[in-house]
Design a protein around this motif. Structure first.
Motif, short mmCIF file in Angstrom:
data_model
loop_
_atom_site.label_atom_id
_atom_site.label_comp_id
_atom_site.label_asym_id
_atom_site.label_seq_id
_atom_site.Cartn_x
_atom_site.Cartn_y
_atom_site.Cartn_z
N ALA A 1 0.74 -1.34 -0.06
CA ALA A 1 0.04 -0.04 0.02
C ALA A 1 0.94 1.25 -0.05
N ASP B 1 2.27 1.94 -3.83
CA ASP B 1 1.30 2.02 -4.79
C ASP B 1 1.12 3.49 -4.84
N SER C 1 -2.68 4.55 -3.33
CA SER C 1 -3.03 4.31 -1.72
C SER C 1 -1.95 5.09 -0.79
N ARG C 2 -0.94 5.13 -1.42
CA ARG C 2 0.27 5.84 -0.77
C ARG C 2 -0.23 7.36 -0.04
N LEU D 1 -10.18 0.91 0.09
CA LEU D 1 -9.12 0.34 0.18
C LEU D 1 -8.85 -1.09 -0.47
N ALA E 1 -6.36 -2.24 -3.41
CA ALA E 1 -5.20 -3.39 -3.12
C ALA E 1 -5.74 -4.60 -3.90
N ASP F 1 -2.88 -8.26 -1.24
CA ASP F 1 -2.36 -7.44 -0.55
C ASP F 1 -3.30 -6.49 0.27
N ALA G 1 -3.01 -3.57 3.34
CA ALA G 1 -3.50 -2.16 3.06
C ALA G 1 -4.53 -1.65 4.30
N ASN H 1 -3.33 1.05 6.94
CA ASN H 1 -4.39 2.29 7.01
C ASN H 1 -4.80 2.34 8.50
#
Length: 427
Positions: A12, A15, A18-19, A134, A138, A142, A146, A150
């Protein structure tokens, strides 16, 4: 539970979509806690009302209990980005109105109650949409990572929010401090205009496909029961719902509100550095647990790991509640924080991975109902047990009930799986 591909550690954070979301979620959660610090201080200074103090806790968790399934249905039917943005805007509006009432000295109790409820509603609207987003970010392998990362970034916000809130309160004063808090919600609001995922992209299921219409008050109150009746939940999902409900109901927010009593009993006093270390220990345990579990990558999301995490959490909270050693209590809180992160992230992962795509929103909402909404009742249980056994005894009994309950849930799930394997195949 098996997945088609091995999970990538810290996927996560690697990416590009998502980062930034993780960092924005941490900032938004920090803003949530900054608002608590400033508003709770002002409300106590102005009204000195213990009833209002109790309502502050109830108003934060009751919307999760009553509205999470409804908001999960909305997340299933509509663009999750927009729902999260609505929640962030609601947070900001509440902060702005708090500041106006502080600056003009026109705040009344009923106004405070309305704003507290709106703040709780914003949090409960955010939760299901966030989990579906989320799931979109992902790959299935993964997703547990994630969810864990989070939760880790949100824990960072919870951990440092009170410190930042205190600085804003002392440096800028209540009204300028709460207005400055709006800045912490902006990154999430702006980021979601650039995020291509809607919460429904990866499954290839159109928004609203297979989802039940979202009703009015009846859906808010009876939505959880209706979801359980309408959706055939796997035993593992039922186990995770019960496990999360037990954690919320019997321990919930009891640790933080009980900390002054424990600080005195352990010889640390109710204020000062030693007391602050106790408050910090459980939070830093959750943060360390999130990064540690992701870095090691050995434990997989299944019923066994979720149950073991809960057993360790209950056991170390029981140790904390019964020890007379200050430093052993600190260690117990840190380990309990790690175990709590493991239990929560594994439970959430199992629920999301096993939920049917067309019902994922409502099932995630149901999980939010039990994992967050049931915290509404933890104060009542703490008060009842506290009247019988004292505050330390109440937390000890609560932790023991959770410890035993987790073992029972693990044995029940194991027996159910064993029975299904022995059942003859249908012709």
């Amino acid at each position: 539970m098996t997945t088609a591909a091995a999970p990538t550690r810290f996927a996560a954070l690697r990416d590009r979509h998502s980062r930034p979301y993780l960092f924005a979620a941490g900032l938004a959660m920090m803003g949530d806690n900054i608002e608590h610090v400033i508003t709770y201080w002002v409300l106590w200074q102005k009204f000195h009302s213990t009833a209002l103090t109790g309502f502050e806790i109830i108003s934060h968790w009751l919307p999760f209990l009553l509205l999470s399934v409804t908001f999960g249905g909305l997340a299933q039917r509509y663009d999750c980005r927009r729902l999260i943005q609505i929640a962030q805007v609601l947070f900001m509006c509440v902060s702005v109105v708090w500041g106006i009432l502080f600056a003009t000295d026109t705040l009344q109790v009923w106004m405070a109650c309305v704003l507290l409820v709106l703040h709780g509603c914003a949090g409960s609207l955010w939760a299901p949409a966030e989990q579906l987003l989320l799931h979109d970010f992902a790959e299935p392998a993964d997703l547990p990572g994630a969810i864990r990362l989070n939760a880790t970034f949100r824990s960072l916000g919870i951990l440092f929010g009170p410190a930042v809130g205190s600085v804003l309160l002392l440096g800028l004063g209540p009204h300028f401090g709460i207005w400055a808090n709006v800045v912490f919600y902006l990154p999430m609001t702006i980021l979601l205009f650039r995020t291509p995922f809607t919460g429904h992209t990866r499954d290839g299921v159109a928004m609203g496909a297979g989802a039940k219409p979202v009703g009015g008050p009846g859906a808010a109150i009876f939505g959880s029961v209706r979801t359980i009746r309408e959706v055939r939940l796997a035993p593992a999902v039922v186990s995770m719902l019960v496990l999360s409900g037990l954690m919320a109901l019997f321990v919930g927010g009891a640790i933080q509100v009980s900390m002054p009593e424990f600080a005195v009993a352990l010889g640390a006093g109710s204020a000062g550095l030693a007391y602050g270390v106790l408050l910090f220990a459980n939070g830093i345990g959750a943060v360390l647990g999130g990064f540690l579990l992701e870095a090691i990558g050995v434990l997989k999301p299944n019923v066994l790991t979720a149950v073991l995490g809960t057993i360790f959490f209950g056991g170390f909270i029981l140790l904390f509640a019964t020890t007379g050693s200050y430093w052993l209590a600190v260690v117990a809180l840190v380990v309990a924080g790690v175990a709590n992160m493991a239990s929560m992230s594994f439970s959430q992962s199992i629920v999301q991975l096993m939920a049917p795509p067309g019902e994922r929103g409502r099932i995630v909402g149901l999980f939010s109902t039990v994992s967050s909404g049931f915290r509404t009742g933890s104060g009542i249980i703490l008060a009842v047990l506290g009247a019988i056994a004292g505050l330390r005894g109440a937390l000890a009994w609560s932790a023991l009930i959770l410890f035993v309950g987790a073992i029972v849930i693990g044995l029940w799930t194991w027996w159910d799986v064993r029975r299904d394997r022995r059942a003859p195949a249908l012709p």
